[in-house]
Design a protein around this motif. Structure first.
Motif, PDB file in Angstrom:
ATOM      1  N   GLU A  57      13.434   5.609  -2.317  1.00  0.00           N
ATOM      2  CA  GLU A  57      13.650   5.631  -0.866  1.00  0.00           C
ATOM      3  C   GLU A  57      12.996   4.436  -0.188  1.00  0.00           C
ATOM      4  N   ILE A  58      11.757   4.118  -0.530  1.00  0.00           N
ATOM      5  CA  ILE A  58      11.085   3.010   0.141  1.00  0.00           C
ATOM      6  C   ILE A  58      11.768   1.685  -0.181  1.00  0.00           C
ATOM      7  N   ILE A  59      12.246   1.532  -1.424  1.00  0.00           N
ATOM      8  CA  ILE A  59      12.947   0.301  -1.791  1.00  0.00           C
ATOM      9  C   ILE A  59      14.259   0.190  -1.024  1.00  0.00           C
ATOM     10  N   HIS A  60      15.005   1.297  -0.980  1.00  0.00           N
ATOM     11  CA  HIS A  60      16.308   1.275  -0.301  1.00  0.00           C
ATOM     12  C   HIS A  60      16.156   1.006   1.186  1.00  0.00           C
ATOM     13  N   ARG A  61      15.186   1.669   1.816  1.00  0.00           N
ATOM     14  CA  ARG A  61      15.021   1.486   3.262  1.00  0.00           C
ATOM     15  C   ARG A  61      14.606   0.053   3.592  1.00  0.00           C
ATOM     16  N   TYR A  62      13.677  -0.498   2.848  1.00  0.00           N
ATOM     17  CA  TYR A  62      13.248  -1.866   3.130  1.00  0.00           C
ATOM     18  C   TYR A  62      14.376  -2.864   2.840  1.00  0.00           C
ATOM     19  N   ASP A  63      15.088  -2.657   1.750  1.00  0.00           N
ATOM     20  CA  ASP A  63      16.189  -3.566   1.427  1.00  0.00           C
ATOM     21  C   ASP A  63      17.245  -3.545   2.531  1.00  0.00           C
ATOM     22  N   PHE A  64      17.623  -2.348   2.982  1.00  0.00           N
ATOM     23  CA  PHE A  64      18.604  -2.238   4.065  1.00  0.00           C
ATOM     24  C   PHE A  64      18.082  -2.902   5.340  1.00  0.00           C
ATOM     25  N   HIS A  65      16.816  -2.653   5.652  1.00  0.00           N
ATOM     26  CA  HIS A  65      16.283  -3.168   6.903  1.00  0.00           C
ATOM     27  C   HIS A  65      16.199  -4.700   6.899  1.00  0.00           C
ATOM     28  N   LEU A  77       8.130   6.191  10.071  1.00  0.00           N
ATOM     29  CA  LEU A  77       7.998   7.641   9.905  1.00  0.00           C
ATOM     30  C   LEU A  77       7.916   8.008   8.422  1.00  0.00           C
ATOM     31  N   MET A  78       8.726   7.333   7.591  1.00  0.00           N
ATOM     32  CA  MET A  78       8.679   7.576   6.150  1.00  0.00           C
ATOM     33  C   MET A  78       7.294   7.250   5.596  1.00  0.00           C
ATOM     34  N   GLN A  79       6.719   6.148   6.054  1.00  0.00           N
ATOM     35  CA  GLN A  79       5.401   5.747   5.559  1.00  0.00           C
ATOM     36  C   GLN A  79       4.331   6.755   5.955  1.00  0.00           C
ATOM     37  N   ASP A  80       4.425   7.285   7.175  1.00  0.00           N
ATOM     38  CA  ASP A  80       3.473   8.323   7.582  1.00  0.00           C
ATOM     39  C   ASP A  80       3.616   9.566   6.698  1.00  0.00           C
ATOM     40  N   LYS A  81       4.860   9.921   6.384  1.00  0.00           N
ATOM     41  CA  LYS A  81       5.085  11.085   5.514  1.00  0.00           C
ATOM     42  C   LYS A  81       4.572  10.821   4.098  1.00  0.00           C
ATOM     43  N   LEU A  82       4.771   9.585   3.627  1.00  0.00           N
ATOM     44  CA  LEU A  82       4.246   9.233   2.304  1.00  0.00           C
ATOM     45  C   LEU A  82       2.736   9.385   2.271  1.00  0.00           C
ATOM     46  N   VAL A 138       0.826  -1.202   0.000  1.00  0.00           N
ATOM     47  CA  VAL A 138       0.000   0.000   0.000  1.00  0.00           C
ATOM     48  C   VAL A 138       0.867   1.261   0.000  1.00  0.00           C
ATOM     49  N   TYR A 139       1.975   1.257   0.786  1.00  0.00           N
ATOM     50  CA  TYR A 139       2.831   2.443   0.810  1.00  0.00           C
ATOM     51  C   TYR A 139       3.688   2.534  -0.451  1.00  0.00           C
ATOM     52  N   ALA A 140       4.069   1.402  -1.018  1.00  0.00           N
ATOM     53  CA  ALA A 140       4.812   1.432  -2.278  1.00  0.00           C
ATOM     54  C   ALA A 140       3.946   2.006  -3.398  1.00  0.00           C
ATOM     55  N   GLN A 141       2.639   1.694  -3.372  1.00  0.00           N
ATOM     56  CA  GLN A 141       1.733   2.276  -4.361  1.00  0.00           C
ATOM     57  C   GLN A 141       1.634   3.794  -4.186  1.00  0.00           C
ATOM     58  N   MET A 142       1.600   4.267  -2.924  1.00  0.00           N
ATOM     59  CA  MET A 142       1.596   5.716  -2.693  1.00  0.00           C
ATOM     60  C   MET A 142       2.872   6.339  -3.238  1.00  0.00           C
ATOM     61  N   ALA A 143       4.032   5.698  -2.928  1.00  0.00           N
ATOM     62  CA  ALA A 143       5.313   6.231  -3.392  1.00  0.00           C
ATOM     63  C   ALA A 143       5.372   6.275  -4.911  1.00  0.00           C
ATOM     64  N   LYS A 144       4.786   5.258  -5.557  1.00  0.00           N
ATOM     65  CA  LYS A 144       4.773   5.199  -7.018  1.00  0.00           C
ATOM     66  C   LYS A 144       4.041   6.398  -7.597  1.00  0.00           C
ATOM     67  N   GLN A 145       2.949   6.795  -6.946  1.00  0.00           N
ATOM     68  CA  GLN A 145       2.167   7.916  -7.447  1.00  0.00           C
ATOM     69  C   GLN A 145       2.806   9.266  -7.113  1.00  0.00           C
ATOM     70  N   LEU A 146       3.705   9.273  -6.116  1.00  0.00           N
ATOM     71  CA  LEU A 146       4.358  10.522  -5.740  1.00  0.00           C
ATOM     72  C   LEU A 146       5.590  10.817  -6.581  1.00  0.00           C
ATOM     73  N   GLY A 147       6.273   9.780  -7.067  1.00  0.00           N
ATOM     74  CA  GLY A 147       7.426  10.040  -7.919  1.00  0.00           C
ATOM     75  C   GLY A 147       8.589   9.106  -7.669  1.00  0.00           C
ATOM     76  N   ILE A 148       9.590   9.199  -8.540  1.00  0.00           N
ATOM     77  CA  ILE A 148      10.744   8.292  -8.498  1.00  0.00           C
ATOM     78  C   ILE A 148      11.544   8.409  -7.197  1.00  0.00           C
ATOM     79  N   PRO A 149      11.828   9.617  -6.665  1.00  0.00           N
ATOM     80  CA  PRO A 149      12.613   9.697  -5.421  1.00  0.00           C
ATOM     81  C   PRO A 149      11.964   8.925  -4.273  1.00  0.00           C
ATOM     82  N   GLN A 150      10.642   9.039  -4.154  1.00  0.00           N
ATOM     83  CA  GLN A 150       9.950   8.320  -3.085  1.00  0.00           C
ATOM     84  C   GLN A 150       9.996   6.808  -3.317  1.00  0.00           C
ATOM     85  N   GLN A 151       9.887   6.382  -4.565  1.00  0.00           N
ATOM     86  CA  GLN A 151       9.984   4.959  -4.878  1.00  0.00           C
ATOM     87  C   GLN A 151      11.359   4.414  -4.501  1.00  0.00           C
TER      88      GLN A 151
END
Length: 746
Positions: free
Chosen positions: A566-574, A699-704, A551-564
């Protein structure tokens, strides 16, 4: 001499005549302590004199007349006398670097305060006053052999953690309690008992060169060959037998004396509390007791937080600023705004009917009553209020008694850093507000919103194949209505699943510790049942975590490439971080379990199969630690509070050199200790980064979500009951997941 103005809480005006009379029931305890001292001196001095006598007779060949027999007896007696004398010269480990003495000329208000209390009580002034960093106050009597003939000094120890936590009336009560001990006639006997117990403890449990040589000889009798084994047996017979015989005898005397002393100590505590009541009233000493445990917990919390700050080269100039801040933080996180605070009273008389402590408060302490040095707080409150004495409460801080408060706090903080954290003398201390800002930033990132119902506190996130999820996001576009509907139902009804997860995980951990990590028979079957139950819970959370990501990845997709990105990088690192956390936690617990199992065999030695298992687990522990650090070398962090983007992850979780590989045929306790220290350090640091990384994701997801809502206007969601509680978003079976992380505690 000019009069000194100093703050002083009002003393009670109506004090019962017999309030501070010594308790009659302590007479039997005093006689028992005297008896124990007499037995100790009789056995101790008698054995020394007898040993010297044997040595003298053997040296003059008047003992047996046979040279070999006289030599053996001389050596035997020499060992006995040496062991006994070692008990005198072994000293208690004290660290004067963490204390400093207060001088009357530098702190006139504080000493005037002490002098007025001693005048009220009729107690002597302390010979010296020392400050320590912790939550404590005590009478200290340094003892040596000369104190069998000369009364020891009576010094006062005052902890600044205590000063920081109490009000002035409570502080007066605590100091009055300690001066109550100064006035007790049994205080000199206490010094004798302390000296005798120190000698006996050193004899019974002291780890000196003689004990180490005997342990080495025991090892040689099992593993050495020919002459070495024969020599070791002879050494054990000639030296070990008298050593262990003396220790057995002294251990019995020590137990008897300790029991009698503890009984006297409990009576003295009741008496000292009543003396405190006589100078500050019944409420003050009870309220002080109510604050102490929480004050210690808060100081410990502050120390842990400051230890984290040292990893970022931040050092505070005021330890007690952070103790106060930790009190607020703990009350907030535990949702108990009155935690560690005494009841609020409109009038001092109200305290007579209000009970601060409950009898069941001490149920968690399984120590038998006879082995306790202090009565329970419940009993101490009953004793303090048996004859209730009223006094006004002075809410001012005890810091008002000191000159140059900032200097004292900084001086103690510096000493604390030098002793506890072993920092260099040239360390630069930063303003406490700056360091607390660092701590607050960490708290903000590591304190999760209540809407998550604790579902992230005890477990990792389970996503399965994240590349598969990324592909699903790329191939399918969700409309605003679908995103809104799924998001609105994400975090409902989580509490029950969280409880199931915690309960089963704790049962698995209990079972694994019970069988030292090697379940067999019935334990194995019980473990399999628990694992089946746990798998069902894990499957549910896997589906939940995948829904959250989608659900948050879909939000990031609609917001733009930087948000996409970021969510991929943060989840991959975590996901990579928590895999390291899982391995380190599992490895540390396996090592602890196998070491715990050694206690099962006592002093009889370990069987060969257990030694082989121990060696395998220790080797695996070092190997796993190395692999985790190698993985961390290839990881770079996203931006987090107090962590810059692109920081090498291995630098955040480990420092120093990895310990060398374990030898093939033996292992030393020093090597095991170093392995445990490195595993513990890494576990604690990875634990913190796990919390921070996940907190940053939340926190990133809330901002998204906020940014997405600002960009789109979702269609109103229909209340059609045919819609499922959670929309099915991927039909693939839940990916196989790794064993669960233990509870998120370092």
């Amino acid at each position: 001499m000019a009069r000194i103005a100093f703050p002083y809480p009002p003393s009670p005006t109506d004090i019962p005549d017999d309030l501070t009379d010594p308790p009659a029931e302590s007479t039997a305890a005093i006689l028992a302590v005297f008896s124990g001292l007499f037995l100790f001196l009789l056995a101790y001095v008698g054995l020394i004199l007898a040993s010297f006598g044997v040595i003298a007779l053997a040296a003059t060949r008047h003992l047996t007349g046979f040279v070999i027999a006289d030599v053996v007896l001389c050596v035997f007696a020499g060992v006995v006398s040496l062991v006994l004398l070692l008990g005198i010269f072994n000293k208690d480990e004290v660290n004067p670097e963490i204390t400093f003495e207060l001088e009357p000329e530098n702190q006139p208000k504080f000493f005037a305060f002490l002098r007025r209390i001693t005048n009220e009580i009729g107690a002597p002034m302390p010979d010296q006053v020392f400050l320590v960093p912790d939550v404590n106050a005590a009478m200290s009597q340094p003892v040596s052999l000369i104190n069998l003939f000369v009364p020891p000094k009576k010094n006062l120890i005052v902890g600044l953690g205590l000063v920081n936590a109490l009000n002035l009336s409570e502080f007066k009560a605590v100091i009055g309690h300690e001066f109550g001990h100064f006035s007790q006639k049994t205080s000199r006997m206490t010094s004798y008992v302390a000296l005798a117990r120190r000698i006996m403890v050193n004899l019974v449990v002291g780890k000196d060169w003689l004990e180490r040589s005997l342990q080495s000889a025991k090892h040689n009798t099992k593993h050495a060959q020919d002459a070495t084994a024969l020599f070791s047996w002879s050494y054990i017979v000639i030296v070990g037998v008298p050593v262990w015989g003396i220790r057995f005898l002294m251990n019995q005397v020590l137990k008897l004396m300790t029991l009698a002393y503890l009984s006297m100590s409990r009576a003295n505590e009741f008496h000292a509390d009543r003396i405190a009541v006589s100078v500050a009233g019944s409420n003050a000493i009870v309220h002080a007791l109510a604050r102490l445990d929480f004050a210690s917990e808060s100081l410990g919390q502050a120390v842990n937080e400051l230890h984290t700050a040292t990893e970022h080269k931040l050092y505070t100039d005021d330890l007690y600023h952070h103790q106060s801040a930790a009190m607020g933080y703990l009350r907030k996180t535990k949702k108990k705004p009155r935690l560690g605070l005494p009841p609020e009273l409109d009038h001092p008389d109200e305290g007579e009917e209000i009970r601060v402590f409950k009898d069941e408060d001490d149920e968690l302490d399984n120590t038998p009553e006879m082995w306790k040095s202090h009565p329970s707080n419940y009993d101490r409150e009953a004793n303090a209020k048996e004859q209730f004495v009223t006094a006004e409460i002075d809410e001012r801080s005890p810091w008002t008694l000191f000159n140059e408060v900032d200097v004292i706090r900084e001086r103690m903080t510096y000493r604390f850093y030098r002793v506890v954290f072993r920092v260099k003398k040239t360390v630069n201390l930063s303003p406490a507000a700056k360091v607390q800002g660092f701590i607050d930033d960490d708290h903000a990132e590591m304190t999760y919103d209540p809407k998550y119902a604790g579902c992230y506190d005890q477990r990792p996130i389970y996503l399965g194949d994240i590349e598969e999820l990324e592909k699903m996001v790329a191939e399918e576009d969700w409309d605003a209505e679908r995103i809104t509907r799924v998001h609105s139902r994400l975090y409902s009804k989580l509490e029950r699943k969280v409880e199931d997860f915690d309960d089963i995980r704790q049962d698995i951990r209990r079972l694994m510790r019970k069988c030292f990590g090697k379940p067999k028979g019935r334990d194995r079957r019980e473990l399999e049942d628990l694992e089946d139950q746990f798998k069902g819970v894990i499957d549910w959370f896997t589906s939940f975590d995948r829904r959250v990501y989608l659900v948050y990845a879909q939000m990031a997709k609609q917001l733009g490439i930087p948000q996409q990105k970021e969510i991929i990088h943060r989840y991959d690192f975590h996901l990579r971080l928590q895999e390291i956390h899982r391995k380190i936690a599992f490895t540390k617990e396996r090592v602890e379990d196998i070491l715990e199992g050694m206690k099962h065999f006592g002093d009889g030695g370990l069987p060969q199969w257990y030694i082989e298992e121990l060696m395998d687990i220790l080797k695996e522990g070092r190997r796993n630690l190395k692999k985790c650090l190698q993985q961390a070398e290839e990881m770079y962090t996203p931006a987090m509070a107090n962590v810059e983007k692109g920081t090498k992850f291995d630098e955040l979780i480990f420092e120093g050199e990895l310990l060398r590989e374990i030898p093939e045929t033996f292992v030393t306790s020093k090597w095991i200790d170093k392995l445990l220290k490195q595993l513990t350090m890494t576990r604690q640091r990875v634990h913190r980064m796990d919390y921070k990384s996940l907190g940053a994701i939340l926190l990133m997801q809330d901002k998204l979500h906020t940014a997405w809502l600002a960009k789109v206007t979702p269609t109103t969601v229909s209340g059609d009951s045919s819609n499922p509680m959670f929309e099915i978003m991927d039909d693939s079976p839940a990916a196989k997941v790794a064993p669960p992380l233990p509870k998120r505690s370092a």
